[in-house]
Design a protein around this motif. Structure first.
Motif, mmCIF file in Angstrom:
data_model
loop_
_atom_site.group_PDB
_atom_site.id
_atom_site.type_symbol
_atom_site.label_atom_id
_atom_site.label_comp_id
_atom_site.label_asym_id
_atom_site.label_seq_id
_atom_site.Cartn_x
_atom_site.Cartn_y
_atom_site.Cartn_z
ATOM 1 N N ALA A 83 -1.820 15.284 59.017
ATOM 2 C CA ALA A 83 -3.214 15.612 59.318
ATOM 3 C C ALA A 83 -3.321 16.953 60.038
ATOM 4 N N ALA A 84 -2.416 17.196 60.982
ATOM 5 C CA ALA A 84 -2.430 18.475 61.700
ATOM 6 C C ALA A 84 -2.156 19.634 60.748
ATOM 7 N N ALA A 85 -1.188 19.438 59.835
ATOM 8 C CA ALA A 85 -0.861 20.500 58.879
ATOM 9 C C ALA A 85 -2.011 20.743 57.913
ATOM 10 N N LYS A 97 8.079 31.511 49.560
ATOM 11 C CA LYS A 97 7.202 31.883 50.667
ATOM 12 C C LYS A 97 6.045 32.746 50.178
ATOM 13 N N GLY A 98 4.849 32.274 50.426
ATOM 14 C CA GLY A 98 3.666 33.024 50.032
ATOM 15 C C GLY A 98 3.247 32.800 48.598
ATOM 16 N N GLY A 99 4.121 32.188 47.781
ATOM 17 C CA GLY A 99 3.782 31.931 46.389
ATOM 18 C C GLY A 99 3.201 30.547 46.206
ATOM 19 N N LEU A 100 2.890 30.202 44.963
ATOM 20 C CA LEU A 100 2.404 28.866 44.641
ATOM 21 C C LEU A 100 2.885 28.488 43.251
ATOM 22 N N ILE A 101 2.838 27.194 42.949
ATOM 23 C CA ILE A 101 3.229 26.682 41.639
ATOM 24 C C ILE A 101 1.966 26.431 40.829
ATOM 25 N N PRO A 102 1.736 27.167 39.747
ATOM 26 C CA PRO A 102 0.567 26.903 38.906
ATOM 27 C C PRO A 102 0.829 25.686 38.018
ATOM 28 N N GLY A 143 4.812 23.200 54.591
ATOM 29 C CA GLY A 143 4.820 24.442 55.357
ATOM 30 C C GLY A 143 4.230 25.597 54.587
ATOM 31 N N ASN A 144 4.501 25.665 53.286
ATOM 32 C CA ASN A 144 3.955 26.744 52.465
ATOM 33 C C ASN A 144 2.471 26.555 52.212
ATOM 34 N N LYS A 196 -1.066 30.173 63.383
ATOM 35 C CA LYS A 196 -0.468 31.200 64.236
ATOM 36 C C LYS A 196 -1.247 32.499 64.075
ATOM 37 N N ALA A 197 -1.523 33.155 65.198
ATOM 38 C CA ALA A 197 -2.430 34.299 65.181
ATOM 39 C C ALA A 197 -1.836 35.520 64.494
ATOM 40 N N ASP A 198 -0.569 35.824 64.764
ATOM 41 C CA ASP A 198 0.011 37.081 64.291
ATOM 42 C C ASP A 198 0.960 36.856 63.114
ATOM 43 N N GLN A 199 0.584 35.994 62.180
ATOM 44 C CA GLN A 199 1.454 35.712 61.050
ATOM 45 C C GLN A 199 1.229 36.693 59.911
ATOM 46 N N ASP A 200 2.206 36.766 59.022
ATOM 47 C CA ASP A 200 2.106 37.629 57.857
ATOM 48 C C ASP A 200 1.312 36.946 56.753
ATOM 49 N N ALA A 201 0.826 37.756 55.813
ATOM 50 C CA ALA A 201 0.023 37.217 54.716
ATOM 51 C C ALA A 201 0.810 36.232 53.870
ATOM 52 N N ASP A 202 2.138 36.440 53.747
ATOM 53 C CA ASP A 202 2.934 35.559 52.892
ATOM 54 C C ASP A 202 3.610 34.425 53.660
ATOM 55 N N ASP A 203 3.132 34.136 54.867
ATOM 56 C CA ASP A 203 3.675 33.000 55.608
ATOM 57 C C ASP A 203 3.173 31.674 55.053
ATOM 58 N N ALA A 204 2.199 31.720 54.178
ATOM 59 C CA ALA A 204 1.725 30.534 53.469
ATOM 60 C C ALA A 204 1.257 30.983 52.095
ATOM 61 N N MET A 205 1.070 30.046 51.195
ATOM 62 C CA MET A 205 0.663 30.356 49.833
ATOM 63 C C MET A 205 -0.653 31.135 49.801
ATOM 64 N N TRP A 206 -0.821 31.913 48.759
ATOM 65 C CA TRP A 206 -2.038 32.706 48.614
ATOM 66 C C TRP A 206 -3.126 31.899 47.910
ATOM 67 N N ILE A 207 -4.347 32.271 48.185
ATOM 68 C CA ILE A 207 -5.516 31.693 47.524
ATOM 69 C C ILE A 207 -6.338 32.848 46.963
ATOM 70 N N GLY A 208 -6.809 32.726 45.728
ATOM 71 C CA GLY A 208 -7.612 33.781 45.120
ATOM 72 C C GLY A 208 -8.852 34.093 45.940
ATOM 73 N N HIS A 209 -9.180 35.379 46.043
ATOM 74 C CA HIS A 209 -10.337 35.788 46.860
ATOM 75 C C HIS A 209 -11.644 35.211 46.319
#
Length: 413
Positions: free
Chosen positions: A374-376, A259-264, A305-306, A342-355
């Motif tokens: 397509a929706a996702a 959760k919140g991570g990614l596979i490099p 989902g991630n 979702k409006a009130d989700q946490d930062a790690d509810d999906a993978m991170w992207i570099g700023h």
């Protein structure tokens, strides 16, 4: 029953669930009509909920619910509505008014005992919640350590990890050569279920590709495992089945946290251009197609989902064609998680992207259900959008993913 008591009860029954929730200082979500939370009486994490649109409330922990504010107030304040004084006290709470003179009231002793009982229960609930959170943190860290151990023990792909390179080549990802992130385990156990003595059951032990899930600090928080069988096209993965049911099992597993991570996959995470989607093979195949650009970081999210994160409940919509039978056997449209994050989700509810990323290429799967995917993908684009960031969504041809397209192109089929 006096006329004053009748009017008092009627007024209390007219108070909405939403108004009662505000009187009881219950929690409201930022959007939507369903408001889950810990039960003020029973505790838990999301055992209690009220719905301001349907005028209903429910406590799973207490096994109770209803459709008026009186019952909800009584449960939250530990009042017995089967007793006349308890029912009228609940009406009093909902209205914010004292019980009329002729109405029954709980005695001072009963009130003191009830309030003490509530305080004791709430203190115990808080202690239980703290202990549970600490236990979950410990368990999560233990799982992360196991995942790191699996990854650290695997060999780098190059001189010793050739089967991973061969697997990726067979899947249409080209000759990747030495790899920074992906690794090879020659004999990794696949565990599923238990044997006759209740011990973990090893279904298989063999070669596997091991990839890390990393957080923003590039630290491994989990690992993704793909078992390999180079003699079994077209996926080149072994087939596993449950020994009891015969049900087919996935040839991929995730350990630790995703959760919140990614596979490099390839490249430098500091790059300003990122390319990736749900699976490893898809991202690798697309990278091979564009010759693994030096200005690009290729990644995988692990699952849809991630990649996209949770949807705003109000954005759900009915699938235009898919239907399923409800409990009464009536065919109803399948509801699809919508394109709005979702409006009130946490930062790690999906993978991170570099700023620093100003181009984020999202890869869709053409062999997954089109409308839901397509929706996702639209939700992922909305979630990761930033001023000045371009986010194209690239689709393979229908019925394919990029890996299958690349593999067929390599073989001329």
């Amino acid at each position: 029953m006096s006329e004053a008591i009748k009017l008092f009860i009627e007024d209390a029954r007219a108070v909405s669930i939403e108004a009662t929730a505000k009187i009881l200082n219950l929690k409201f979500r930022a959007s939507g009509s369903e408001h889950p939370q810990p039960c003020p009486n029973c505790g838990g994490t999301d055992t209690f909920a009220f719905n301001s649109k349907k005028e209903k409330w429910n406590c799973r922990a207490g096994g109770i619910g209803g459709n008026d504010g009186i019952g909800m107030a009584a449960h939250c304040e530990d009042l017995d509505v089967k007793r006349r004084d308890g029912f009228l006290e609940a009406c009093s709470i909902v209205l914010g008014l004292p019980i009329p003179d002729e109405g029954e009231r709980e005695s001072d002793e009963d009130r003191a005992a009830r309030l003490k009982r509530l305080d004791d229960r709430r203190l115990q609930n808080e202690a239980d919640a703290t202990a549970k959170a600490a236990s979950q943190v410990d368990f999560r860290e233990q799982e992360r350590q196991k995942a790191r151990g699996i990854y650290d023990a695997a060999a780098r792909v190059g001189r010793y990890g050739r089967p991973v390179a061969d697997y990726l080549m067979a899947r249409g990802c080209g000759d990747v050569g030495a790899l920074q992130w992906l690794r090879y385990a020659s004999d990794l156990s696949y565990w599923h279920g238990q044997d006759g003595r209740g011990r973990p059951l090893e279904l298989h032990c063999g070669p596997a590709m091991v990839a890390p899930f990393i957080d923003r600090e590039l630290c491994a928080i989990g690992c993704h495992i793909t078992w390999i069988d180079l003699k079994r096209p077209p996926k080149y993965r072994p087939v596993f089945s449950d020994p009891d049911t015969g049900e087919l099992l996935p040839s991929k597993k995730m350990r630790g946290s995703k959760k919140g991570g990614l596979i490099p996959l390839f490249g430098d995470p500091q790059a300003r251009r990122w390319v990736g989607g749900e699976g490893i093979e898809n991202g690798a195949a697309f990278g091979a197609w564009e010759a693994f650009r030096e200005d690009t970081f290729y990644f995988a999210a692990g699952d849809l989902g991630n990649l996209s994160g949770p949807a705003e409940p109000s954005s759900r919509f009915a699938h235009p064609t898919l239907k399923k039978l409800d409990a009464k056997g009536v065919a109803r449209a399948v509801m699809v998680a919508g394109p709005i994050p979702k409006a009130d989700q946490d930062a790690d509810d999906a993978m991170w992207i570099g700023h620093q990323v100003d181009e984020l290429v999202l890869l869709a799967d053409g062999d997954s259900e089109r409308v839901m995917t397509a929706a996702a993908m639209a939700r992922a684009r909305a979630r990761h959008a930033r001023p000045g960031r371009v986010i194209p969504i690239v689709w393979p041809r229908p019925g394919y993913d990029f890996s299958k397209m690349a593999a067929e192109a390599d073989t001329g089929t």
